[in-house]
Scaffold this active site. Structure first.
Site, mmCIF file in Angstrom:
data_model
loop_
_atom_site.group_PDB
_atom_site.id
_atom_site.type_symbol
_atom_site.label_atom_id
_atom_site.label_comp_id
_atom_site.label_asym_id
_atom_site.label_seq_id
_atom_site.Cartn_x
_atom_site.Cartn_y
_atom_site.Cartn_z
ATOM 1 N N LYS A 39 -11.504 -3.332 3.311
ATOM 2 C CA LYS A 39 -12.092 -3.898 4.003
ATOM 3 C C LYS A 39 -13.478 -3.961 5.647
ATOM 4 C CE LYS A 39 -7.255 -4.711 4.034
ATOM 5 N NZ LYS A 39 -6.800 -3.453 3.473
ATOM 6 N N GLU A 50 -7.927 -3.364 15.366
ATOM 7 C CA GLU A 50 -7.845 -4.351 15.606
ATOM 8 C C GLU A 50 -7.010 -4.762 16.803
ATOM 9 O OE1 GLU A 50 -8.551 -5.796 10.850
ATOM 10 O OE2 GLU A 50 -6.856 -6.770 11.808
ATOM 11 N N ARG A 71 -9.668 -12.118 -6.581
ATOM 12 C CA ARG A 71 -9.405 -12.468 -8.616
ATOM 13 C C ARG A 71 -8.334 -13.198 -8.233
ATOM 14 N NH1 ARG A 71 -4.199 -10.824 -6.423
ATOM 15 N NH2 ARG A 71 -4.190 -9.388 -4.812
ATOM 16 N N HIS A 81 4.849 -6.858 3.293
ATOM 17 C CA HIS A 81 3.498 -6.731 3.322
ATOM 18 C C HIS A 81 3.468 -7.777 2.085
ATOM 19 C CE1 HIS A 81 2.608 -5.085 7.550
ATOM 20 N NE2 HIS A 81 3.447 -4.536 6.650
#
Lengths: 513, 159, 494
Positions: C117, C201, C293, C236
């Site tokens: 990330k 964040e 992908r 998630h």
């Protein structure tokens, strides 16, 4: 008409309450169900047709005229179990303690007569304080009427007795003469004479439970074939038992549908231990031979050195008699002979084929056995197996020594097919014992007697501790591979399906009793 | 009026024949029905029935529900606790046959269940493992290895 | 570059789906399978099949060497990795290339960059892609964290650099909680990924998860195929996805599309990929990460664009030029996807093992089912419990939702529990149908009791019908079998 109907409905409602709500609750508080509740669980839903609901006693003595209860302490009638017609009576403990009166006995006799007319099993759920004292001799007569019918019906229709409460004095003889007895633990007992009288006569202090409770009769006397934790378990045992039996002696038990496969059972190779002195549980072998539905063992806790019970083989109901090496090395003794003999004769009565699994080192020696008649009692089993004309198949898994070889369904006494596993030892006795006798001189005069004995033992074992002498003479039809046993047996019993054999004409034999 | 307990997915419904009588339901053939209740429409299909064991599987509006029925007898028996199994306590263990004690497996204070192996007894040239036929805790072991015992002799005492 | 034979390094529904497109293109297919999958549909469908080994993924579908060997053995021209397993494994992509086989996907470099990330954010920095305000390096120092947090503004989110799935993720509402949460996040991340690095964040309240599908060929053309809304998630994990999103305006769509293209450019992307964004309540979007992908939920994009993404992947791998440009592309209708997992929504979504005693697929116009199972099959315990993707397509969102509800009713699965009922719950919920939902939908609106209650009425009706049948059966007169008796025959003589 409406009033008449109402009057009838009232009477029936009253009859259904038996001795009244309070007594019903007392029954429940003891963990016991009422007669009608037991019938409800025994028979298929809604199939019960009661007969004699409104019968009452006719006694006037001792103020009995004022105490009238419909049904008179027993619920009788007919219904179905898994769709099969049966006749049933259930004693109602809430009415006069379920005691037997003239009319009570009449009701039972009536339903037994009906069962005999139409050829269906009769199931009795016993829960009674015994004879109704107020009726005096009439009560004794009532019992005898029942006993006589038990005898007439014996071997004609299956008779099953469940003891779900007290059963004392003369009353016990009826169950004794029926085919199977079941007892409920902690709430039922059977004895001819109760603890009170016992104390005064022999001075033994013993409780009802100890004297004649379910476990006592299951282990010590063998009077009961089954024990159950509660009424419901007892009832489900009855239902399971009936499944293996035919309706009457003219029928064969109904087979269950079964689709065949290879029927090879590899596990059978590994159950017998390498060490010949190590026991194994014969039930493991039984489980590998029979269908997936479990082995229904009978008399589980009595004479544990022999195992008897019903099972399914490719859907067909069969009776199994098998020595149990786990207990007493699987020897035959007084109790095991009696247990297996009665079971064998029951199967013969009702066209149930017999499978006999043999691993027997002989008869149990000792004064206890000899003085209790191992001779005549051992003969019972020999007699029963010889006499049986149902298909009889034998498999010798390990030992078959001496007289016990003859007794355990050998070819000579009429077995149809005899098989042996490759490790079987069919001999007069074990190698060690035989060598000690035959080679006594050689052993005694040897430098090292122990080593000589061992040498001779090996020699003897090689020659005789195998199934081949017997096979050579055709006493064994085939030495089979263990994993093929089930295949062979399914074929064997299919072959023998229509077997017909007659014994010489006679009134009846004289089995040593 | 008798009440019936019907259990579906752990949810219990208590119904009586009276409740059923008021259900607006019509058969539409082939084991199918149509019911209306509070103006809602239900398409019903009977998938499986086993009246002996009182179990059924019924599809309503596309989803099938398996259920078990209990009548007043079943409920009563359940209340009486007849469906739970009880334990089997024993007082002592006696030798089932005469023989020689070869090995003692059990220990004092051990908690036994039916089938727990206790002692190896040699008899009839066979080694027999004596197992417990009930439950309890061992108070004392009254024999030693190499003792000869008679049939019925007390081997183990339970608390 | 000729691709006449493709080995699909995957299993289940995606393997089957990829093979179907390959077959349509006249390309031969090679399946790989573990012990548990010997009888799986994808093995039967393929032209050739190679046994990989024992059932655990590590010994089969994750075993790079065995897969490459299988491709070499069968002389496959290309390997399609599907999703999951080795699809985002740069080492695998390199190994494939080193063996002279075409990897149907991006270059190893792109996979590596976008796989981390922080590295991803670093790569796209120069392109001015809006990102969630936060610190770009991993942090362990508390005072630095404090400073940064003040800059970003609370609430803030602590995230593990090395992994996802919610592990090492913690929300900090107030400055006072910061230290404790940091310490816990670091230890969690270390335990889960072996790497305790976390970064900070801004925490987006009520976020929506919206992703853009892109295609990039080897001739430098990159286009986007609009968005997918994937906000309905549980732990998630996406459960319901749709295209297009119910709330994007054409302007935002265009802006996001452009941003996605730039992200792809930043890593020299080739093939099909997805750029994930978070949308806040003011409809500002922020770059999250890129998945290098084909995604599970790709069918919804296919349905609204009319484009077969797997086909495009293969063409791109053949070095073909994209046959259409951004201007040619348009959306039509609305597509909805519900993932069907072998899990029990009433029992905390625990996996449900068993055999598919009944398995009847829903059919009809607008219904697409991508599955890899058939009636009678047993669900293997070694792999992801996803059974199938149920996708519906309608002329608008409402129609797609309606179609999904009826398709779920017609989808009959017995023998295991599935999340179908949960899918129905979502489709019938006001918050979903109104379009006003975010990633907290499941947390806010779902309880197993609600699902259970959904059918209380039906259950009661079933119980009533059951009792009715029982009572009727009782009333019925029944006779025992008295016909087949020998008794009277044999006893007439007495």
């Amino acid at each position: 008409m409406k009033e008449n109907i109402k009057a009838l409905e009232d009477k029936i409602a009253k009859a259904k309450l038996g001795g009244g709500q309070k007594r019903i609750e007392t029954q429940h508080s003891k963990g016991k169900l009422t007669a009608r509740e037991r019938i409800h669980f025994l028979l298929d839903e809604g199939s019960f047709e009661e007969l004699g609901t409104l019968v009452t006693h006719r006694t006037k003595d001792f103020g009995m005229g004022k105490q009238i209860f419909y049904g008179d302490g027993v619920v009788t009638g007919y219904g179905t179990i898994a769709g099969r017609q049966v006749c049933v009576f259930a004693q109602d403990f809430t009415v006069f303690g379920g005691s037997l009166s003239e009319t009570h006995a009449e009701k039972i006799c009536k339903v037994m007569d009906m069962a005999m007319k139409i050829g269906v099993p009769i199931i009795g759920l016993n829960d009674s304080g015994g004879a109704r004292i107020q009726e005096g001799v009439r009560s004794l007569g009532g019992y005898a009427d029942i006993f006589h019918r038990n005898v007439k019906a014996s071997g004609v229709i299956p008779q099953i007795s469940a003891i779900m409460g007290p059963c004392a004095g003369g009353a016990v003889y009826s169950p004794a003469m029926t085919d199977f007895t079941l007892m409920v633990e902690n709430s039922s007992y059977m004895f001819v004479t109760g603890p009170n009288v016992v104390k005064t006569v022999t001075n033994e202090a013993v409780s009802s439970e100890e004297l004649g409770g379910a476990m006592t009769h299951a282990t010590k006397s063998g009077v009961t074939h089954f024990t159950a934790e509660n009424d419901l378990e007892c009832i489900s045992q009855i239902k399971e038992l009936i499944g293996f039996l035919p309706q009457n002696c003219e029928e064969v038990p109904k087979p269950l549908p079964y689709s065949l496969n290879t029927e090879i059972r590899e596990k059978l190779e590994t159950i017998i231990p390498e060490n010949a002195n190590q026991p194994y549980d014969m039930r493991h072998i039984i489980n590998e031979i029979i269908d997936e539905s479990p082995f229904f063992e009978i008399h589980k806790h009595y004479a544990e050195n022999i195992v008897v019970g019903f099972a399914r083989l490719a859907g067909k109901s069969i009776g199994i008699v098998a020595n149990q090496p786990l207990s007493l090395a699987g020897v035959l003794d007084v109790n095991s002979s009696k247990k297996a003999a009665r079971f064998t004769r029951f199967c013969d009565c009702f066209n149930i084929p017999l499978l006999v699994l043999v691993d027997v080192p002989g008869f149990l020696p000792g004064t206890d056995q000899e003085w209790n008649g191992i001779i005549t009692n051992g003969a019972k089993l020999l007699y029963a197996l010889s006499e049986a004309t149902v298909p009889k198949v034998t498999v010798i898994t390990r030992k078959a020594y001496g007289g016990a070889y003859d007794v355990m369904n050998s070819k000579h006494i009429g077995a149809d097919l005899n098989y042996a596993w490759p490790g079987a030892e069919i001999a007069v006795m074990g190698a060690k014992g035989a060598s000690e006798i035959i080679f006594k001189k050689e052993i005694d005069s040897a430098e090292d007697p122990e080593a000589k004995l061992k040498e001779k033992e090996e020699e003897y074992a090689e020659k005789f501790a195998n199934p081949y002498s017997a096979a050579e003479r055709g006493f064994i039809d085939e030495v089979i591979l263990p994993y093929n046993t089930r295949r062979k047996l399914i074929s064997a019993f299919a072959l023998l399906e229509n077997k017909v054999v007659h014994l010489p004409k006679k009134k009846h034999g004289n089995i040593p009793l | 009026m008798t009440n019936y307990d019907i259990t579906i997915d752990k949810e219990k419904f208590i119904l009586s024949p009276k409740d059923i009588a008021s259900l607006d339901i019509v058969p539409i053939g082939n084991r199918q029905f149509h019911a209306l209740r509070c103006n809602r429409s239900y398409k019903i299909k009977i998938l499986n029935t086993d009246f002996t064991n009182k179990t059924m599987t019924i599809e309503v509006n596309g989803i099938s529900y398996a259920m078990v029925l209990a009548d007043e007898y079943d409920q009563m028996v359940h209340k009486m606790g007849l469906l739970t199994s009880k334990t089997h306590k024993i007082n002592s263990i006696k030798a089932p046959m005469p023989g020689l004690i070869i090995d003692i497996i059990a220990t004092i204070g051990q908690k036994l269940e039916a089938g727990t192996p206790l002692i190896v007894l040699s008899a009839m040239k066979m080694e027999n493992i004596i197992t417990s036929h009930g439950e309890g805790i061992i108070k004392s072991i009254n024999v030693e290895v190499n003792d000869a015992v008679d049939k019925g002799q007390l081997i183990i005492e339970m608390e | 570059m000729e691709i006449k034979k493709i080995l699909v390094a995957n299993r289940g529904e995606i393997a089957l789906r990829i093979m179907r497109t390959a077959q349509n293109m006249g390309i031969k297919t090679v399946a790989v399978y573990s012990d548990a999958d010997r009888e799986a549909p994808h093995v039967r469908f393929a032209d050739e099949a190679v046994h990989l080994g024992n059932s655990p993924s590590s010994e089969s579908y994750l075993n790079m060497d065995k897969i490459v060997e299988a491709a070499v053995q069968t002389k496959s021209h290309a390997i399609h990795p599907g999703y999951g397993f080795l699809s985002e494994n740069a080492v695998f992509a390199q190994l494939v290339a080193d063996n002279g086989i075409t990897f149907i996907g991006p270059k190893p470099h792109a996979i590596k960059v976008m796989g981390n990330k922080l590295a991803a954010k670093e790569a796209v920095k120069t392109y001015n892609i809006p990102m969630v305000p936060g610190i770009e390096e991993s942090i362990t120092d508390i005072s630095l964290a404090r400073t940064v947090s003040e800059e970003i503004g609370f609430p803030i989110l602590i995230k593990a650099s090395a992994g996802g799935g919610g592990k090492g993720m913690r929300v900090v509402q107030q400055p006072s909680e910061l230290q404790e949460q940091m310490e816990r996040a670091i230890s969690e991340a270390k335990a889960a990924f072996g790497d305790g690095s976390v970064f900070l964040e801004k925490y987006i309240e009520s976020p929506r998860h919206i992703e853009i599908q892109i295609l990039a060929d080897t001739h430098g053309h990159i286009i986007h195929l609009f968005e997918r809304e994937c906000s309905i998630q549980r732990r998630h994990q996406k459960v319901v996805e749709e295209a297009p999103s119910a709330i994007l305006t054409p302007e935002i769509r265009a802006a996001m599309g452009e941003a996605a293209i730039k992200v792809a450019k930043a890593c020299d992307y080739v093939g099909a990929g997805t750029v994930e964004f978070l949308l806040d309540s003011d409809k500002n979007f922020y770059f999250l990460e890129m998945n290098t992908r084909l995604q599970v939920e790709h069918p919804v994009t296919e349905l609204i664009t009319g484009i077969d993404l797997v086909e495009q992947q293969i063409r791109i791998a053949r070095n073909e030029k994209l046959a259409f440009s951004q201007e040619n592309l348009s959306m039509k209708g609305h597509a909805l996807e519900v993932r069907v997992y072998a899990e029990n929504p009433l029992d905390n979504f625990l996996p449900s093992m068993g055999t598919l005693e009944t398995y009847k697929r829903p059919e009809g116009k607008g219904i697409r089912l991508d599955d890899g199972f058939e009636e009678g099959m047993t669900i293997p315990i070694f792999y992801d419990p996803m059974l199938a993707k149920l996708i519906t397509y309608g002329k608008d969102r409402a129609e797609a939702i309606q179609l999904m509800i009826s398709a779920i009713s017609e989808y009959k699965i017995k023998g295991i529990s599935t999340t179908l009922a949960f899918g129905k719950f979502v489709c019938e919920h006001k918050a979903f149908t109104s379009g006003n939902f975010d990633t907290h939908f499941v947390k806010n609106f779902y309880t197993p009791e609600l699902l259970h209650q959904q059918y209380t009425e039906e259950r009661e009706i079933a119980a009533m019908v059951g009792l009715k049948l029982f009572l009727e059966h009782q009333e019925q007169l029944k006779l025992p079998d008295y016909k087949n008796s020998n008794w009277s025959l044999k006893r007439t003589k007495g």
